[in-house]
Design an enzyme around this catalytic site. Structure first.
Site, short mmCIF file in Angstrom:
data_model
loop_
_atom_site.label_atom_id
_atom_site.label_comp_id
_atom_site.label_asym_id
_atom_site.label_seq_id
_atom_site.Cartn_x
_atom_site.Cartn_y
_atom_site.Cartn_z
N ARG A 69 4.49 6.68 12.36
CA ARG A 69 4.93 6.49 13.75
C ARG A 69 4.67 5.06 14.24
NH1 ARG A 69 2.96 12.16 16.71
NH2 ARG A 69 3.99 13.55 15.24
N ASP B 252 7.62 -7.51 3.00
CA ASP B 252 6.74 -8.15 2.02
C ASP B 252 5.92 -7.04 1.38
OD1 ASP B 252 4.92 -9.56 0.55
OD2 ASP B 252 4.31 -10.91 2.17
N ASP C 117 0.07 -9.79 -1.93
CA ASP C 117 -0.49 -10.90 -2.71
C ASP C 117 -1.11 -12.00 -1.86
OD1 ASP C 117 1.75 -12.01 -1.56
OD2 ASP C 117 2.53 -12.88 -3.41
#
Ligand SMILES: *[C@@H]1O[C@H](CO)[C@@H](O)[C@H](O)[C@H]1NC(C)=O
Ligand SMILES: *[C@@H]1O[C@H](CO)[C@@H](O)[C@H](O)[C@H]1NC(C)=O
Length: 361
Positions: free
Chosen positions: A201, A271, A275
């Site tokens: 949500r 993304d 990383d």
């Protein structure tokens, strides 16, 4: 002189609220029709109740509330707003104003403006059916530059709410159901918000919706429509979804969006690689929704002034109540890790912050 009515008519046809009707300079979206209160009332006490308290201030409708005090108000029961109320948290002296321990509710009320207020329910509240913010069946409401953390049922619960804007706000670290926000009915505008570390949500929006220039971090499911039978349209533009340590499936950036939904999705990024670097890719494929080739709402393009990458920078710098306090700084720092830190929690104390996790204000 027929041009003036025609000008007004064309403004209204475009869905643009007239400038004079704006909740405040810079207000955007469907909730910007709110005018709030106009009778000045100054909060002079951080007590839960009594003369000069916030509870006293919101007890009558029509108030335009300012603050002569700063710090946390420890609520002993839900704070129920009257209709036509403006809360100007930005008027509090530094370090600003917040409430903790119970729900802030405008349930069933209309014409509400809340700015620069920290609303942190947390496990001081034993009522697991309550949320940090309750806009259930509320009409014409705008939340701007607020910080909503540690909600138990939802961060923001807005079922049956009409004409809602949540802008420039932080909605983070829900601790009970671990849900960000649930809105039904609408229309609704979610603009430049920072959503952090929730199970789901972020938001759930069964409504015609604008979702523009938001950042969602460390989600298990982000933008959700819950496979409803309801037929809704969604403009989803320039948002950045970023996986974190608790993201199990990065592709749940869009979740349970079936063919009843019509979606205009553009400029969104995901993304997914955790990383520590912002290096997402375009993410504009939204479940099995019908693809719209232009926004359903004519105002959406004008609101989408930032790219997803620009939204990341701007939202991290500006979202939430200001000045930024310990809880918001903690939330933002987890986002800045870009995949390497962040947890979905069941107790605000597990943030490790002082004051049982509420931080000092
Ligand atoms: C409400 O108070 C704020 C802060 O003082 C002020 O900027 C605003 O103009 C007031 N609005 C109304 C309608 O009185
Ligand atoms: C919602 O806002 C629109 C203007 O955008 C207004 O026409 C409508 O009356 C509002 N709805 C309610 C229930 O107040």
């Amino acid at each position: 002189m027929t041009y003036l009515p025609r000008l007004l008519a064309s403004f209204l046809a475009l869905g643009c609220p007239l400038v004079s009707a704006l909740a405040f300079p810079g207000a955007v979206g469907f909730g910007s029709v709110a005018t709030g209160g106009s009778t000045p009332f100054t909060v002079t006490s951080l007590a839960d109740s009594g003369t000069g308290t916030l509870r006293d201030a919101v007890s009558a409708s029509g108030r335009n509330i300012t603050f002569a005090v700063s710090g946390y108000i420890v609520l002993q029961s839900p704070l129920s707003l009257s209709s036509s109320t403006t809360i100007n948290g930005q008027t509090a002296p530094s370090p600003g104003i917040g409430v903790m321990g119970r729900e802030v509710s405008a349930s069933g009320k209309s014409n509400i403006i809340i700015r620069n207020l920290r609303m942190r329910q947390g496990n001081m509240d034993s009522d697991t059916g309550k949320s940090a913010v309750n806009f259930g069946k509320a009409t014409n409401v705008i939340l701007d530059h607020c910080s909503v953390e540690y909600g138990i049922f939802d961060g923001i619960d807005a079922v049956g709410a009409v004409n809602v804007t949540v802008s420039n706000s932080i909605i983070a670290l829900p601790i009970g159901q671990q849900f960000g926000a649930h809105l039904e009915t609408g229309p609704a505008t979610w603009y430049r918000n920072l959503w952090v570390s929730a199970h789901n949500r972020q938001p759930l929006t069964k409504a015609n919706t604008q979702f523009i220039n938001n950042v969602v971090y460390n989600y298990q499911a982000a933008y959700t429509v819950a496979n409803t039978g309801g037929l809704f349209s969604h403009d989803i533009i320039g948002n950045y979804f970023i996986a974190g340590p608790r993201t199990t499936s990065a592709s749940d950036d869009y979740f349970q969006i079936n063919a009843n939904q019509k979606v205009f999705a553009s400029g969104n990024f995901l993304d997914s690689n955790k990383d520590g670097v912002l290096n997402g890719a375009a993410a504009n494929s939204v479940g099995s929704a019908v693809v719209l080739s232009s926004p359903w709402n004519s105002g959406s393009t004008g609101l989408a002034t930032l790219t997803a990458a620009q939204a990341f920078t701007s939202v991290l710098a500006n979202a939430g109540a200001s000045p930024r306090d310990q809880v918001d700084a903690f939330v933002v720092s987890t986002v800045q890790s870009l995949g390497t830190s962040g947890d979905i929690i069941t107790n605000q104390a597990s943030t490790g912050l002082s004051n049982n996790g509420y931080g000092n204000l």
